[in-house]
Write a protein that holds these residues in place. Sequence first.
Motif: not given
Length: 460
Positions: A374-378, A337-351
């Motif tokens: 370690x990653x971040x996904x939408x 059921x996992x469906x990742x949409x990985x985002x890079x640090x450059x796509x993050x807001x300053x906060x």
Amino acid sequence: MEEVLEAWGPADALRELIANALDEATLTETADPDIYEDDAGNWHVRDHGRGLQYEHFTQSEDEEKLAHPDEVIGKFGVGLKDAIATFHRHGIDVTIHSSHGTFTVKEAPKHGFEEIETLHVSIESPERDITGTDIILKGIEEDTVKEAKQNFIRYTEAERLVSTRFGDVYSTPPGEHASVYVTGIRVATEPNFLFSYDITNTTKSIRDALNRERSNVGRTAYTSRVKKILQACDSETVAQQLVDDLQRFTSGETHDELGWKDIQVHAVKVLNANQEVVIATTGEQANNRDLLEQARNDGYQVVTIPDRIQSEVQNETDTKGGEIRGMEAYATEYEDSFDFDIIAAAEMTPDEQRIWSLRETLFEIIGCPPEYTVQVSETLRATDDDTTRGVHIRSDRRIILRRDTLSDSETFIGTLLHELAHTRTLAPDQTREFESVLTDFLGVVGNTAINPDSYSNSSS
């Protein structure tokens, strides 16, 4: 008069009259009999069939009833006579009206044995031109009538839940014992049955067990038929009640039907076919509490099963041909059921970038396996109500956090600590071993927060 069925009371006698009236309605396809009290306080049993004739008082089996064993109640042809004798013994007067005659009861010497008084039926010309038969009972109590009617499932408050080709399943009214009926008449009381049953498709053993008294019919005579009824039942309502009862097997408080292994398996199969469930033994639940909590969050009902049926349940399909969802099946579904949409640090807001940078400090404090990413996904899971904040994928050596954990530092640090703990133990969430690792992490981080000098000294 005095000895025949001496244990019978008026309620037993009235039961036979009602059974005869119901049989006549079935055989003639006429209206149900009427059972009522008249203005004089007398009780009537009135059918709308062919009318009683004097031949019906002969002592012989009824060939017509024998030809319809699964449609009618009686078969011995002696119920009417037994009932009259019982009423007479208890001082209840009986008068029977039909278009064929009026019948009353009296004592008279036995033919050839003048010193022996026996019971006779007096046959007179019909006093009333009626359709069917009207039996009038003088001196019988209302409570006796109610007691007699309770022998017939149609006069109880039991609700029919489902019909099968073998018989019907009924609810058991609150405060009452379950019963087993054969073609509508009670033959046994079962205090520890979950349901009541009306066997409408009889077997030879049942027919042989039905004695003249309609009592003391042993469970061995009808157990196989009750099982057949339940196994032919695809009712979700019945299956849910069986499964709910099955959940109490560890405390030994289940009803007797749940002591039958094949009924346990069938109930699970029906429920799996009609609801979203996950099947697990008590041992599996103890070792997979976090995963099963996730299953509940996903809307699944977790069903506890005994170890003895686990292999049979896992190797079976449900009543609609679908896979029965055990722990392994759900675990696979959960992973898929996992469906990742990985985002890079450059796509993050300053906060978000500021909070994301905190991971480096956290790694310095407690350490992070160098081979882990370690990653971040939408998003993490392709569900509308996903509440999962982070996931640890051991096979890929990855920790993935949902983007909204970057909304505040407390959420981010707490979620990352939780997932990092999974890198130190194979134990799942909500186990003593995992909680021990997480406690150690909290101790290190808490000590660093309270005593920052200790962190500085250890870093240097």
